[in-house]
Design an enzyme around this catalytic site. Structure first.
Site, PDB file in Angstrom:
ATOM      1  N   ASN A  15      45.011  90.657  52.775  1.00 22.73           N
ATOM      2  CA  ASN A  15      43.992  89.676  53.125  1.00 22.73           C
ATOM      3  C   ASN A  15      42.755  89.864  52.238  1.00 22.73           C
ATOM      4  OD1 ASN A  15      41.598  88.710  54.413  1.00 22.73           O
ATOM      5  ND2 ASN A  15      42.778  88.438  56.303  1.00 22.73           N
ATOM      6  N   GLY A  17      39.782  88.562  52.197  1.00 23.52           N
ATOM      7  CA  GLY A  17      38.504  88.731  52.901  1.00 23.52           C
ATOM      8  C   GLY A  17      38.331  90.159  53.378  1.00 23.52           C
ATOM      9  N   ASP A  74      44.983  97.805  61.913  1.00 23.12           N
ATOM     10  CA  ASP A  74      45.734  96.853  62.725  1.00 23.12           C
ATOM     11  C   ASP A  74      44.798  96.420  63.837  1.00 23.12           C
ATOM     12  OD1 ASP A  74      48.265  95.472  63.061  1.00 23.12           O
ATOM     13  OD2 ASP A  74      48.313  96.459  65.014  1.00 23.12           O
ATOM     14  N   PHE A 159      37.922  83.404  62.105  1.00 29.11           N
ATOM     15  CA  PHE A 159      39.350  83.090  62.069  1.00 29.11           C
ATOM     16  C   PHE A 159      39.946  83.502  63.418  1.00 29.11           C
ATOM     17  CE2 PHE A 159      41.473  87.270  61.798  1.00 29.11           C
ATOM     18  CZ  PHE A 159      40.357  88.087  61.622  1.00 29.11           C
ATOM     19  N   LYS A 182      28.704  89.317  62.086  1.00 29.74           N
ATOM     20  CA  LYS A 182      29.950  89.747  62.726  1.00 29.74           C
ATOM     21  C   LYS A 182      30.332  91.164  62.282  1.00 29.74           C
ATOM     22  CE  LYS A 182      34.789  88.712  63.340  1.00 29.74           C
ATOM     23  NZ  LYS A 182      35.962  88.032  62.858  1.00 29.74           N
ATOM     24  N   HIS A 187      34.727  95.008  65.849  1.00 34.54           N
ATOM     25  CA  HIS A 187      35.708  96.091  65.921  1.00 34.54           C
ATOM     26  C   HIS A 187      36.058  96.607  64.526  1.00 34.54           C
ATOM     27  CE1 HIS A 187      37.422  92.202  65.354  1.00 34.54           C
ATOM     28  NE2 HIS A 187      38.684  92.564  65.339  1.00 34.54           N
TER      29      HIS A 187
HETATM   30  P1  IMP Z   1      46.153  91.942  61.818  1.00 33.23           P
HETATM   31  O1  IMP Z   1      45.318  93.131  62.140  1.00 33.23           O
HETATM   32  O2  IMP Z   1      45.887  91.427  60.450  1.00 33.23           O
HETATM   33  O3  IMP Z   1      47.611  92.178  62.131  1.00 33.23           O
HETATM   34  O4  IMP Z   1      45.636  90.756  62.773  1.00 33.23           O
HETATM   35  C1  IMP Z   1      46.064  90.571  64.071  1.00 33.23           C
HETATM   36  C2  IMP Z   1      45.596  89.272  64.710  1.00 33.23           C
HETATM   37  O5  IMP Z   1      44.568  89.599  65.648  1.00 33.23           O
HETATM   38  C3  IMP Z   1      44.990  88.211  63.798  1.00 33.23           C
HETATM   39  O6  IMP Z   1      45.952  87.365  63.279  1.00 33.23           O
HETATM   40  C4  IMP Z   1      44.096  87.467  64.782  1.00 33.23           C
HETATM   41  O7  IMP Z   1      44.862  86.558  65.529  1.00 33.23           O
HETATM   42  C5  IMP Z   1      43.621  88.566  65.705  1.00 33.23           C
HETATM   43  N1  IMP Z   1      42.327  89.124  65.238  1.00 33.23           N
HETATM   44  C6  IMP Z   1      42.094  90.358  64.738  1.00 33.23           C
HETATM   45  N2  IMP Z   1      40.785  90.507  64.413  1.00 33.23           N
HETATM   46  C7  IMP Z   1      40.205  89.331  64.707  1.00 33.23           C
HETATM   47  C8  IMP Z   1      38.849  88.860  64.564  1.00 33.23           C
HETATM   48  O8  IMP Z   1      37.932  89.535  64.074  1.00 33.23           O
HETATM   49  N3  IMP Z   1      38.630  87.589  64.982  1.00 33.23           N
HETATM   50  C9  IMP Z   1      39.603  86.802  65.499  1.00 33.23           C
HETATM   51  N4  IMP Z   1      40.864  87.172  65.628  1.00 33.23           N
HETATM   52  C10 IMP Z   1      41.176  88.449  65.242  1.00 33.23           C
END
Ligand code: IMP
Length: 204
Positions: A15, A17, A74, A159, A182, A187
């Site tokens: 990603n 970003g 994650d 997002f 943000k 987190h």
């Molecule tokens: P991953 O950590 O890239 O696997 O993301 C997991 C999923 O958690 C993302 O596709 C979002 O749906 C959700 N998510 C994680 N962090 C955020 C955030 O900061 N804002 C909104 N959704 C989040």
């Protein structure tokens, strides 16, 4: 314990970003951050049942294939009224190839009958750094950003679940905050700053 300073870290994320954000946080560390895609690496399947397990899976895969220290995160949203769901399945909540919009619609539908006072939840982020061949203990951090799940979307930024996640202090949703606002409270921002501070202590 004295240890060799780290000069290069692979980031197990595709990603753009996220890569920019994390490179910014680590800019004071004198270690170059390289995206795994630059080394021709892809993430393995996320088969873990916790955020930490999945972050370790991704980081270990990158460290093994590059021979370099590797970082991964994650993340997801855990909703109190749903006993922590969607959790590690946040990206795949409405199905394997679900869009952010479909995941969000499902969450709002599932919470339709839940009263305002019981709509708490938190974004979780596990951030880890592992060493090739497990020559040093992995660094592991998990941070949670608590908030409330609204009934309707608000804001156009961010997002994922950002448009329905209300931060208690600012009374803004994740989608109404600037990127800087943000990062300061989220987190992921907190987890990577903590990871960076832990690494700085061992990387002089
Ligand atoms: P991953 O950590 O890239 O696997 O993301 C997991 C999923 O958690 C993302 O596709 C979002 O749906 C959700 N998510 C994680 N962090 C955020 C955030 O900061 N804002 C909104 N959704 C989040």
């Amino acid at each position: 314990m004295a240890s060799t300073a780290i000069e290069k870290i692979v980031l197990a994320s595709g990603n753009a970003g996220k890569i920019r954000e994390i490179a910014e946080i680590f800019s004071g560390l004198n270690a170059e951050i390289v995206a795994q895609s630059k080394l021709g690496l892809e993430s393995p399947e996320e088969t873990g049942s916790t955020f930490v397990e999945n972050a370790l899976l991704k980081a270990r895969h990158a460290a093994e294939h590059s021979g370099l220290p590797a970082m991964a995160d994650d993340s997801g949203i855990a909703v109190d009224a749903l006993n922590g769901r969607p959790g590690v399945r946040s990206a795949r909540y409405a199905g394997e190839n679900a869009t952010d919009e479909e995941n969000l619609d499902l969450l709002l539908e599932e919470l339709k009958a839940v009263p305002d006072s019981e709509r708490g939840g938190g974004f979780h982020c596990a951030a880890v750094l592992v060493f090739p061949g497990d020559t040093r203990e992995p660094l592991i951090v998990e941070e949670v950003w608590r908030g409330t799940i609204l009934r309707e979307r608000r804001g156009r930024g961010g997002f994922g679940y950002d448009p329905v996640f209300l931060d208690a202090d600012s009374q803004k949703t994740g989608a109404e905050m600037s990127r800087e606002e943000k990062n300061a409270v989220s987190h992921r921002g907190r987890a990577f700053r903590m990871l960076c501070a832990n690494l700085r202590d061992t990387n002089r």
